[in-house]
Design a protein around this motif. Sequence first.
Motif, PDB file in Angstrom:
ATOM      1  N   LYS A 343       0.839  -1.208   0.000  1.00  0.00           N
ATOM      2  CA  LYS A 343       0.000   0.000   0.000  1.00  0.00           C
ATOM      3  C   LYS A 343       0.864   1.244   0.000  1.00  0.00           C
ATOM      4  CE  LYS A 343      -4.161  -1.808   2.253  1.00  0.00           C
ATOM      5  NZ  LYS A 343      -5.132  -1.628   3.361  1.00  0.00           N
ATOM      6  N   ASN A 375      -4.975   6.589  -1.594  1.00  0.00           N
ATOM      7  CA  ASN A 375      -4.382   5.314  -1.214  1.00  0.00           C
ATOM      8  C   ASN A 375      -4.412   4.364  -2.395  1.00  0.00           C
ATOM      9  OD1 ASN A 375      -4.056   2.639   0.108  1.00  0.00           O
ATOM     10  ND2 ASN A 375      -4.243   3.846   1.990  1.00  0.00           N
ATOM     11  N   GLN A 377      -3.432   0.332  -3.564  1.00  0.00           N
ATOM     12  CA  GLN A 377      -3.128  -1.006  -3.072  1.00  0.00           C
ATOM     13  C   GLN A 377      -2.807  -1.931  -4.245  1.00  0.00           C
ATOM     14  OE1 GLN A 377      -6.460  -3.031  -1.294  1.00  0.00           O
ATOM     15  NE2 GLN A 377      -5.217  -4.671  -0.428  1.00  0.00           N
ATOM     16  N   SER A 524     -12.029  -3.749   1.776  1.00  0.00           N
ATOM     17  CA  SER A 524     -10.572  -3.771   1.630  1.00  0.00           C
ATOM     18  C   SER A 524     -10.067  -5.179   1.904  1.00  0.00           C
ATOM     19  CB  SER A 524      -9.910  -2.779   2.601  1.00  0.00           C
ATOM     20  OG  SER A 524     -10.341  -1.462   2.349  1.00  0.00           O
TER      21      SER A 524
END
Length: 757
Positions: A343, A375, A377, A524
Amino acid sequence: MKAFIFLLMCGLGAGTLAAQTLTGKVTDMKQQAVEAATVVLQAADSTYIDATLTDSLGVFRFGQCPERYRLVVQHLIYQTLVREGSGANAGTLVLTPKDYALGEVTVRGERPLVKMEGSRLTYDVAQLAASRLVTNAYEAVLRLPGVMEQNGTLTLAGTGAVSLILNGKPSSLTYEQMVSLLKAMPASRVERAEVMYSAPPQYHVRGAAINLVVKGYKVGESGLQGEVNGNYVQKDEAGGSGGVTLAWLSERWDVDAMYNLKDRYYRQGMDFRALHTVDGETHDIRLPDNGWGRSLTHTFRLGTTYKPTADDRLSLSYMGSLKPDGKSVMDAWGNVTNSHNDKRSDIQLHNASLNYTAGFGLSAGVDYTYYKDENTQDFTDTESEPSAFRSDSHQRIDRWKVYADQSHSLAKDWTLNYGTSFAYVDDRNSQRYDQPEMSGENTESRIDEYTYNVYAGFDKAFSPQWNLSASAAVEYYRMADYRKWAVYPTLSLNYIPSPSHIFQLSFSSDKTYPDYWTLSGSVSYLNGYQTSVGNTNLRPYSDYTATLTYIWKNKYILQADYSYVPDYFMQMTYLDSHELHAVYNYQNWDFIKLLTFTAVIPFKAGTWWDSQLMLNAQLKHDKASDYFDAPFDHKRWAGIGQWTNTFTLSRKPDIRLEVSAFGQTGSVQGSYSIGAVGYVDAALRYTFANGKAMIQAKGTDLFNGMNRLNIESRNGTQHFDMRVKNYERSLTVSFSYRFGGYKKQEAKEVDTSRFGM
């Protein structure tokens, strides 16, 4: 909006008012400060009201200010002085030496650890800093009786989380920035700490709070002042921080600037084992994981205060925080997944605040906060689906707050307080996956939140023994289809039969709302087996707390608390009964109930050993009758002990050693049973250059006790164990140097407890 404008006009409309606090300074005939002089506050007819001692700068303060008063100042080697006056500033009181001279006499006494001022328990931080090995204001807060740090968050025994306030002003820094600010602030610059188990509404927080009062501008301290500091932290990898704070102080203008750079490294891990039953078939799950993270944070502030008169203030400040390249990595492996989770984040926060405080009791202001979190990922897994994906998450928050508070000192020791506030939040969240088959998990949401608040309250001193403070706040909250009116009462009743015995009964009420990202409902992936899922239907929970406190000889404290928290929520792990997945999410429970007993026992042996023992016993009851297919109803006693010992090894040179220990027995948390945990810290400090410079070495969690936290769940089909590894053991070497009589400037707290992903 029309309703708010009406409330604001009501808050601004006010007549003449006297300040609630009375301050002054005691000096000798050479204008040198007189420390530990007794100052007695009396009414104009000589009726006793309160008493206090002057601090190291000769300054005294009372939490109330009659329209007319008498001050009686006494000291062993000075003649008694009686002064009549009015107004919040008693000025400088000059003592005359007695006619006789004392020879080589050493007078030793013990200043009170705690004092009751209205609804506040006031602690002399200068005394704490002198007797404890503390280097900054944050460490001084940790030495307050009943205050502990749990999972990186300050808690107050019996009440859970506690709000932090500086100089009684509404908050506008994040909790993390507040902690960073307190760690950079010398403990010697904090005059006192006010602990409130039921904070009055004019502080714009509810529940328990700690107000730190910074020493104000003093004659002779004008010019440039500042501090430089830094530390090196060694864990598995190195980190550290450094910064500089500058202030230009004068009679009319105060200007301050701060910059801090922090390089933070952390490591975490867990061994997860479960007997996971899916549609009647049980799977033996073994899932270790290990991860680390690093971030570089720039924090800066620029503020100015204009003082047209001794009692008026106009303050403007800007606060910024940039974390441009945060990185975290988590690897998980076992018999259900073999995943790598990478991340990257870019976080920034900007806050601007304007406040005006008038000598007639008006305080009004506005602040604006902008927050952005981006963010990314990158996820891969060789054992499960999805096998690889990239997700991009965004959160942007704009928040405005306007407030006005008014206070009147009335006849016969009545004080009337009232005010209003309005807050608006525009929150936008989005999360998108790059795989077409995952498009159903893409989310995009916008939240508009409106909070209208108006309050009124009073303080009344019925006699020198009895004092009552009570208030009620009415709040209207609107977010999407959720609309709620609520009333938040607070009460504090004090009884002081003699200076050696103090009783306080307090009641507070509060409401906690979910964070914005959880309300977006986003998913998530932690690894191929565990996911974190939001909850768009999560409701806020209320908190009702009653506290009874007894203080003996101004230092020994006994306390009993009871809290009832309906609709409580927290994040827990649930083993899905239809799919082989463990889900971390928030659900509302029926309630939690807390019955807590606390004892604080200080102890001294001469001038070389200063000790404080805090003991806590708590009965906790957690119940959720509608928690998926795994309801729970758990109740258990738990014990907490914290022992801090400071040893003065040498006074010249100034070398001190501190050893502290913390321990907690097993406890419950929802469906979890949590094992016992504890740690031992030790620090050695050398102070030199007339107290301006300090070098300290500190070892944290010397025996690695926080790396063995065991959590288990045995609740129907919920059968799992988690061994959490916190990797808290570290060595920190710190250095600081103050110049020009440095005074840290006031800063506000920006509440970002509901921000972030």
